[in-house]
Design a protein around this motif. Structure first.
Motif, mmCIF file in Angstrom:
data_model
loop_
_atom_site.group_PDB
_atom_site.id
_atom_site.type_symbol
_atom_site.label_atom_id
_atom_site.label_comp_id
_atom_site.label_asym_id
_atom_site.label_seq_id
_atom_site.Cartn_x
_atom_site.Cartn_y
_atom_site.Cartn_z
ATOM 1 N N SER A 1 20.454 43.516 12.554
ATOM 2 C CA SER A 1 21.435 42.934 13.059
ATOM 3 C C SER A 1 22.581 44.010 12.958
ATOM 4 O O SER A 1 22.383 45.191 12.775
ATOM 5 C CB SER A 1 21.951 41.696 12.175
ATOM 6 N N ASP A 2 23.624 43.770 13.978
ATOM 7 C CA ASP A 2 24.544 44.574 14.029
ATOM 8 C C ASP A 2 25.497 44.950 12.811
ATOM 9 O O ASP A 2 25.604 45.949 12.253
ATOM 10 C CB ASP A 2 25.675 44.337 14.993
ATOM 11 N N GLU A 3 25.458 44.040 11.580
ATOM 12 C CA GLU A 3 26.059 44.084 10.362
ATOM 13 C C GLU A 3 25.014 44.903 9.635
ATOM 14 O O GLU A 3 25.501 46.047 8.968
ATOM 15 C CB GLU A 3 26.020 42.651 9.809
ATOM 16 N N LEU A 4 23.654 44.960 9.649
ATOM 17 C CA LEU A 4 22.643 45.825 8.757
ATOM 18 C C LEU A 4 22.764 46.950 9.465
ATOM 19 O O LEU A 4 22.931 47.797 8.553
ATOM 20 C CB LEU A 4 21.624 45.231 9.031
ATOM 21 N N LYS A 5 23.049 47.300 10.622
ATOM 22 C CA LYS A 5 23.071 48.568 11.287
ATOM 23 C C LYS A 5 24.188 49.138 10.743
ATOM 24 O O LYS A 5 24.349 50.544 10.419
ATOM 25 C CB LYS A 5 22.986 48.365 12.850
ATOM 26 N N ALA A 6 25.397 48.696 10.835
ATOM 27 C CA ALA A 6 26.604 49.040 10.462
ATOM 28 C C ALA A 6 26.743 49.604 9.019
ATOM 29 O O ALA A 6 27.382 50.579 8.672
ATOM 30 C CB ALA A 6 28.044 48.109 10.777
ATOM 31 N N ARG A 7 26.137 48.765 8.078
ATOM 32 C CA ARG A 7 25.948 49.072 6.816
ATOM 33 C C ARG A 7 25.204 50.211 6.608
ATOM 34 O O ARG A 7 25.707 51.343 5.745
ATOM 35 C CB ARG A 7 25.484 48.021 5.958
#
Length: 107
Positions: A5-11
């Motif tokens: 997800s975008d959240e996982l990618k950002a993390r």
């Protein structure tokens, strides 16, 4: 396994200190993440429930493996002595030693 997800990618980008991904690097980051999760499973550590202290430790280990894979993409490593981060090793061992037992009713 947690879905990409975008959240996982950002993390992962924050952990790896990546400001912007170049062409093809998102697929690389995703592949490194999937390989890290697979490594943890093969090491005897299952993916814990979200929001738990155990999950925080698991995520740190996965992040470490992703960063290590991202930084060491060359075929050979020259210059300095390379060894595992001792904190990573301690955390991985702790997760392995505290892996919840699976009862017969869970299988």
């Amino acid at each position: 396994m947690t879905e990409w997800s975008d959240e996982l990618k950002a993390r992962l980008m924050a952990y790896c200190r990546i400001d912007a991904l170049e062409e093809g690097e998102e697929l690389l980051l995703q592949g490194l993440y999937e390989a890290a999760v697979s490594y943890m499973g093969q090491a005897g550590v299952s993916e814990p429930l979200a929001g738990t202290p155990r999950r925080a430790q698991y995520d740190l280990c996965v992040n470490y493996l992703v960063l290590d894979g991202y930084d060491r993409r060359d075929v050979t490593i020259t210059g300095t002595i390379v060894s595992d981060n001792p904190m990573f090793r301690r955390m991985l061992n702790q997760l392995k030693l505290t892996e919840p037992a699976v009862s017969d009713s869970d299988t």
